[in-house]
Design a protein around this motif. Sequence first.
Motif, mmCIF file in Angstrom:
data_model
loop_
_atom_site.group_PDB
_atom_site.id
_atom_site.type_symbol
_atom_site.label_atom_id
_atom_site.label_comp_id
_atom_site.label_asym_id
_atom_site.label_seq_id
_atom_site.Cartn_x
_atom_site.Cartn_y
_atom_site.Cartn_z
ATOM 1 N N ILE A 11 -0.661 -43.474 -6.257
ATOM 2 C CA ILE A 11 0.323 -42.554 -6.825
ATOM 3 C C ILE A 11 1.557 -42.584 -5.932
ATOM 4 O O ILE A 11 1.517 -42.132 -4.783
ATOM 5 C CB ILE A 11 -0.241 -41.127 -6.921
ATOM 6 N N VAL A 12 2.652 -43.161 -6.439
ATOM 7 C CA VAL A 12 3.853 -43.343 -5.620
ATOM 8 C C VAL A 12 5.062 -42.711 -6.301
ATOM 9 O O VAL A 12 5.036 -42.379 -7.486
ATOM 10 C CB VAL A 12 4.127 -44.842 -5.341
ATOM 11 N N GLY A 13 6.134 -42.572 -5.530
ATOM 12 C CA GLY A 13 7.357 -41.980 -6.063
ATOM 13 C C GLY A 13 8.201 -41.440 -4.934
ATOM 14 O O GLY A 13 7.779 -41.431 -3.774
ATOM 15 N N LYS A 14 9.382 -40.972 -5.263
ATOM 16 C CA LYS A 14 10.248 -40.398 -4.235
ATOM 17 C C LYS A 14 9.693 -39.022 -3.821
ATOM 18 O O LYS A 14 8.801 -38.489 -4.494
ATOM 19 C CB LYS A 14 11.677 -40.278 -4.755
ATOM 20 N N PRO A 15 10.204 -38.436 -2.746
ATOM 21 C CA PRO A 15 9.721 -37.113 -2.336
ATOM 22 C C PRO A 15 9.943 -36.052 -3.406
ATOM 23 O O PRO A 15 10.915 -36.083 -4.154
ATOM 24 C CB PRO A 15 10.565 -36.805 -1.088
ATOM 25 N N ASN A 16 8.994 -35.125 -3.491
ATOM 26 C CA ASN A 16 9.150 -33.906 -4.284
ATOM 27 C C ASN A 16 9.145 -34.119 -5.800
ATOM 28 O O ASN A 16 9.743 -33.342 -6.532
ATOM 29 C CB ASN A 16 10.442 -33.180 -3.876
ATOM 30 N N VAL A 17 8.447 -35.161 -6.278
ATOM 31 C CA VAL A 17 8.336 -35.345 -7.739
ATOM 32 C C VAL A 17 7.015 -34.802 -8.273
ATOM 33 O O VAL A 17 6.782 -34.833 -9.480
ATOM 34 C CB VAL A 17 8.482 -36.833 -8.156
ATOM 35 N N GLY A 18 6.139 -34.328 -7.377
ATOM 36 C CA GLY A 18 4.897 -33.717 -7.833
ATOM 37 C C GLY A 18 3.667 -34.587 -7.679
ATOM 38 O O GLY A 18 2.665 -34.388 -8.368
ATOM 39 N N LYS A 19 3.704 -35.548 -6.767
ATOM 40 C CA LYS A 19 2.558 -36.451 -6.579
ATOM 41 C C LYS A 19 1.317 -35.703 -6.118
ATOM 42 O O LYS A 19 0.213 -35.919 -6.646
ATOM 43 C CB LYS A 19 2.917 -37.558 -5.568
ATOM 44 N N SER A 20 1.466 -34.820 -5.135
ATOM 45 C CA SER A 20 0.307 -34.076 -4.615
ATOM 46 C C SER A 20 -0.216 -33.069 -5.636
ATOM 47 O O SER A 20 -1.422 -32.867 -5.756
ATOM 48 C CB SER A 20 0.674 -33.376 -3.307
ATOM 49 N N THR A 21 0.695 -32.442 -6.380
ATOM 50 C CA THR A 21 0.272 -31.523 -7.443
ATOM 51 C C THR A 21 -0.535 -32.282 -8.487
ATOM 52 O O THR A 21 -1.563 -31.792 -8.979
ATOM 53 C CB THR A 21 1.504 -30.870 -8.111
ATOM 54 N N LEU A 22 -0.094 -33.499 -8.812
ATOM 55 C CA LEU A 22 -0.812 -34.325 -9.786
ATOM 56 C C LEU A 22 -2.189 -34.709 -9.251
ATOM 57 O O LEU A 22 -3.189 -34.637 -9.984
ATOM 58 C CB LEU A 22 -0.004 -35.582 -10.113
ATOM 59 N N LEU A 23 -2.263 -35.107 -7.990
ATOM 60 C CA LEU A 23 -3.550 -35.470 -7.401
ATOM 61 C C LEU A 23 -4.528 -34.302 -7.493
ATOM 62 O O LEU A 23 -5.682 -34.466 -7.904
ATOM 63 C CB LEU A 23 -3.371 -35.903 -5.945
ATOM 64 N N ASN A 24 -4.081 -33.108 -7.113
ATOM 65 C CA ASN A 24 -4.946 -31.927 -7.175
ATOM 66 C C ASN A 24 -5.394 -31.652 -8.611
ATOM 67 O O ASN A 24 -6.550 -31.281 -8.858
ATOM 68 C CB ASN A 24 -4.210 -30.709 -6.619
ATOM 69 N N GLN A 25 -4.502 -31.838 -9.566
ATOM 70 C CA GLN A 25 -4.822 -31.603 -10.971
ATOM 71 C C GLN A 25 -5.853 -32.614 -11.460
ATOM 72 O O GLN A 25 -6.814 -32.260 -12.151
ATOM 73 C CB GLN A 25 -3.542 -31.723 -11.815
ATOM 74 N N LEU A 26 -5.698 -33.873 -11.089
ATOM 75 C CA LEU A 26 -6.612 -34.923 -11.551
ATOM 76 C C LEU A 26 -8.010 -34.758 -10.957
ATOM 77 O O LEU A 26 -9.018 -34.945 -11.641
ATOM 78 C CB LEU A 26 -6.047 -36.305 -11.203
ATOM 79 N N VAL A 27 -8.066 -34.396 -9.683
ATOM 80 C CA VAL A 27 -9.358 -34.256 -9.003
ATOM 81 C C VAL A 27 -10.020 -32.921 -9.354
ATOM 82 O O VAL A 27 -11.240 -32.790 -9.317
ATOM 83 C CB VAL A 27 -9.169 -34.410 -7.477
#
Length: 297
Positions: A11-27
């Motif tokens: 899961i990649v992207g620039k800072p602050n696009v919601g990568k960690s929020t997405l990871l938490n949601q998926l898991v």
Amino acid sequence: MSVTKSAIISIVGKPNVGKSTLLNQLVGAKIAIVSNKPQTTRTRITGVLTKDDCQFVFLDTPGLHKPRSRLGDYMVKVVNDTVTDVDIAALVVDPVPRIGPAEQELIARMKQYHMPSVLIINKIDTVKNEDLLAVIAAYSQAHEWDAVVPLSAKTGENCDILFEEFAKFAIEGPQLFPDDMLCDQPERQLVAEIVREKMLGLLDREVPHGTAVAVERMRERDDGLIEINATIYCEKKSHKGIIIGKSGSMLKKIGAQARADIEELLGTRVFLELWVKVKEDWRNNQYQMRNFGYEDE
């Protein structure tokens, strides 16, 4: 049903696009810290979800940015290494019809390594459908995506569609992690990250970015309560005063918020004791960075 295939997804992207929020949601659990400040994630965090006959392994990376310290260099290296050695690269972007330098660089890497790539347009709960079409058009001109999934990491909308797309690229083979495993990070590291998250939320400007947290001790008492001693390291004496606050008020607030999340993580009562120490310019010190788990041997 036994697991017969797996997919490793970066899961990649620039800072602050919601990568960690997405990871938490998926898991389905909080394993990565979240804040509205860029560069919240510093290391590569592995999240795991075993679903039906497939195991999904997610690599949450720091946002790609222009480094200004040795720590910044390390964070960029984590992103670049993670993009090149996975089954699927998932680029998370804001719903804006403009491709920035960070996205351009990541797309170039996907093309270079000819890897399956999925475009994830996050925060669709904040835009209209016609605006979303413009975003899809802009990114479709830049790269031939294997899938484009607009979703909301915050609400979970369309995450089921994302799983369906990921499953198409799963590879036959043995199970990589135990069924009940959600994260490869040790509990101490997760606890330290929760404390850092609260500082990111409560402190202004550059202060939280110059901090690191080390859990010195975790001990379970006979009554089931877990005692945790952790040290917050900052780069300047003036920052130490800000973190502690008047009569210790800010440190108490950080501790109270962190303790609530740690108790939820561990499923038991917690006694959390925090200390603050100064380590000047630690972000440019290879030895100190390694102590905090931010640099490879």
